[in-house]
Design an enzyme around this catalytic site. Structure first.
Site, short mmCIF file in Angstrom:
data_model
loop_
_atom_site.label_atom_id
_atom_site.label_comp_id
_atom_site.label_asym_id
_atom_site.label_seq_id
_atom_site.Cartn_x
_atom_site.Cartn_y
_atom_site.Cartn_z
N GLY A 298 4.37 -5.22 1.79
CA GLY A 298 3.03 -5.57 1.34
C GLY A 298 2.41 -4.45 0.51
O GLY A 298 3.11 -3.69 -0.18
N SER A 299 1.10 -4.31 0.62
CA SER A 299 0.38 -3.37 -0.26
C SER A 299 0.65 -1.91 0.06
O SER A 299 0.24 -1.04 -0.72
CB SER A 299 -1.12 -3.64 -0.18
N THR A 300 1.32 -1.60 1.18
CA THR A 300 1.64 -0.20 1.45
C THR A 300 2.62 0.35 0.42
O THR A 300 2.82 1.57 0.34
CB THR A 300 2.25 -0.04 2.85
N ILE A 301 3.23 -0.52 -0.40
CA ILE A 301 4.16 -0.06 -1.42
C ILE A 301 3.42 0.46 -2.66
O ILE A 301 3.99 1.21 -3.47
CB ILE A 301 5.13 -1.20 -1.83
N LYS A 302 2.16 0.11 -2.82
CA LYS A 302 1.45 0.43 -4.07
C LYS A 302 1.35 1.93 -4.37
O LYS A 302 1.55 2.33 -5.52
CB LYS A 302 0.07 -0.22 -4.06
#
Length: 678
Positions: A298-302
């Site tokens: 999810g957004s933790t990759i951004k």
């Protein structure tokens, strides 16, 4: 001379009596020969056979296993140890009546009397009745004074902290063999050596060892010292359990790591189980899901995407991007943000968790470069922690990516990682750009305290430049400040850097993503500018809320606020009134945009694809800076005036094809630019 009147003067003729004597003599001679032959057979020819039978009646051997080594945390606290406890056995051939013996033993040993009667009624030389009983039960059994029934002390594994780190430590079986977790994976060190002793046995079956026992230090298993800190493990488990209950979630997990050494300080998960009572737990609870389960990040990759783009020099931290009011189209798929904006900077993409912004950054760097960085972060390969069952996740090669893959991969959909992989990837940002190998075991010692083997920490490779990590850290700090999605992760007195994430789960029934079932996560480090802890939190299927900033971030905060003072880490800033403010859930909202259907695999019509450029914000820059940045972007430059940029055309965030032009107006401080904003 006087005549002997008793002397026979005539010869005696042979008769029946003399024949009997002859026959008896022959018979006695043959019997004597037979005795000699029998004695030769018994004492010479069959000597070894009868010697073995004789020894078997009063001599025996006892096979024992030495005590298993202990498991300690990094501070010497016992996590697993071995104690000698009594086990009850019988010599059935010695028992004269199995029925009464079984009737007396059954209630004490909690065994079925009928089954016990059958076991005691055989001609066996040995049988276990019940192993690892309490001393009180053993005392009651011995008080019965039954012939052929005795006790033997055996090593038994104990876990004094009960459920603490249960899935990580695992457990050992009755025979002292590791079956799960550390107990299994380091069994070669922990297991005591097996040895055989000669003993003598009396008529009642009692045994003695005339030669004595061997020194246990030569046979005992080695002690294993982990990097785990039992106190931090307790904090992680308590905070996780409380929040999972409050959110009515299915389960949760936490990883706490030292970003510089890779030391795992805590591995917590729910539901927990007690290794002392492992048979009462579900086998699924034995599994260390931090290593065996994968998830879409999810957004933790951004922040990892942004760090790669900055490291490549493709974007700057202050670059301005078009927000498209929170909606951008890729093929027939519209990617959205919860809170749409007109424009945002690179670091605000992290702060606001903007899917729209992340897609544009990924388009800028391209699929090959992005794939290379994902591999460099350690995705798609085991971490090397040294435990069985670790999976490597899934990351397809860049040549198999379509444009939609590049888009969805930018906000963490379409590939899978393990919680441990995600933790060490964030540690690479925290420690200045180095990928570390997670370490769980510090060293192994023998019974005399001598180190048998050490497991040093190790840096695997450099992933990012220190400058790139510093700039991304500022964006991660913004996440926990006003306007960010992770304000609930704040820790009073300490600056926190982190990122929220919320990913829809795949529902096999609909062969797509569920609307209601999500995994909520938060990953970050603290103190932000001198990181000592990296903490990853993931909560599965929360029902009271969904966003990572609401569900997972408070767990991070709770662990850090207790662990930092415990570790002696001084506060880095004053406690502000903002730390006590309640955060509205809307501020924690982030884009929940899962990967879609196969019709995504079409040519992207996204404005701002790699053939387009985002106009940088040049306002306030000197002429030299303007020339340098426009040259890097291959933009034609038109300049009016002197001093510093007060206006520009096109405006920041606009999209231009390559080799397009940009016009700037400069003015000295205190002057008004002619023509104003263009």
């Amino acid at each position: 001379m006087a005549r002997n009147v008793f002397r026979r003067t005539t010869a005696v003729e042979p008769g029946p009596r003399r024949g009997r004597i002859l026959i008896l003599s022959v018979f006695l001679a043959l019997a004597f020969v037979g005795l000699i032959v029998r004695a030769w057979d018994l004492q010479v020819l069959r000597h070894d056979h009868f010697q073995k039978r004789s020894a078997g009646q009063h001599e025996t051997t006892i096979t024992l296993r030495a005590s298993r080594g202990a498991i300690y945390d990094r501070n010497g606290r016992e996590l697993a140890l071995t104690a000698m406890v009594p086990s009850i056995y019988a010599v059935p051939r010695v028992l004269t009546d199995a029925g009464p013996a079984a009737a007396a033993l059954g209630p004490l040993l909690d065994l079925d009397v009928g089954s016990l009667t059958q076991r005691l009624g055989t001609d066996k030389a040995f049988t276990w009745l019940k192993r690892h009983v309490s001393p009180a039960v053993a005392k009651q059994v011995m008080a019965l004074n039954l012939p052929g029934v005795d006790q033997r002390d055996e090593p038994r594994r104990f876990y004094p902290n009960r459920t603490l780190a249960g899935p990580l430590i695992g457990f050992a079986g009755l025979d002292g063999v590791g079956l799960e977790g550390i107990e299994r994976d380091f069994d070669r060190y922990l297991q005591g050596k097996e040895y055989t002793l000669e003993a003598v046995r009396d008529a009642a079956g009692r045994k003695a060892m005339p030669g004595g026992a061997l020194p246990p230090e030569h046979l005992s298993g080695y002690d294993v010292t982990l990097t785990i800190d039992a106190r931090i493990q307790q904090l992680a488990e308590a905070a996780l359990t409380a929040q999972v209950k409050a959110m009515r979630a299915k389960s949760g997990l936490v990883v706490v790591m030292d970003p510089h050494t890779g030391d795992i300080l805590a591995m917590a998960q729910t539901p927990a189980f007690d290794p002392n009572l492992f048979r009462q737990a579900e086998p699924d609870d034995w599994r260390n899901r931090i290593l065996t389960d994968t998830l879409e990040p999810g957004s933790t990759i951004k922040p990892l995407l942004i760090a790669a783009a900055i490291d490549l020099g493709k974007v700057r931290a202050d670059s301005v991007w078009n927000g498209y009011h929170g909606r951008i189209k890729v093929g027939r798929k519209t990617i959205t943000d919860v809170h749409g904006v007109d424009q945002l900077t690179t670091l605000e993409i992290i702060q606001r968790s903007s899917n729209v912004g992340a897609v544009q950054v990924a388009q800028r760097i391209g699929k090959d470069a992005y794939y290379s960085y994902l591999r460099a972060y350690g995705f798609g390969e085991p971490t090397g922690i040294g435990l069985q069952g670790e999976v490597e996740g899934s990351l397809r090669p860049a040549k198999q990516w379509g444009l939609i893959h590049l888009a969805t991969f930018s906000y963490g959909y379409g590939f899978s990682v393990t919680p441990l992989q995600m933790t060490r990837a964030m540690a690479a940002i925290a420690n200045g750009g180095m990928l570390v190998r997670p370490r769980l075991v510090m060293h192994v010692k023998d019974a005399r305290g001598r180190i048998v083997e050490e497991f040093p920490d190790r840096h695997v490779r450099r992933v990012l430049s220190a400058q790139a990590t510093r700039e991304v850290t500022e964006g991660l700090i913004m996440v926990t400040q006003k306007g960010g999605t992770g304000r609930k992760a704040r820790v009073p007195g300490y600056e926190v850097a982190g990122k929220t994430g919320t990913a829809h789960k795949v529902d096999p029934l609909i062969r797509g993503y569920s609307k209601d079932k999500v995994k909520s996560s938060f990953v970050g480090f603290v103190p932000a500018h001198d990181p000592r802890l990296v903490i990853y939190v993931n909560v599965d299927e929360p029902r009271e809320a969904q966003y990572g900033g609401v569900v997972a971030a408070p767990i991070f905060s709770e662990i850090a606020r207790e662990a930092l003072p415990y570790m002696g880490i001084e506060a880095t800033e004053e406690v502000s009134a903002e730390d006590a403010e309640a955060e509205p859930e809307e501020e924690a909202a982030e884009g929940l945009d899962p990967q879609a259907r196969p019709w995504w695999f079409e040519e992207s019509v996204l404005a701002g694809a790699p053939s387009h450029l985002v106009v940088p914000d040049l306002r306030g820059a000197s002429l030299a800076e303007v020339v340098q940045r426009t040259s890097e972007l291959s933009l034609r430059l038109e300049v009016e005036g002197a001093g510093f940029v007060v206006s520009q055309h096109p405006k920041p965030g606009a999209l231009l094809p390559e080799n397009a032009g940009i016009a700037v107006t400069l003015a000295l401080p205190g002057q008004i630019a002619a023509g104003g904003e263009r």
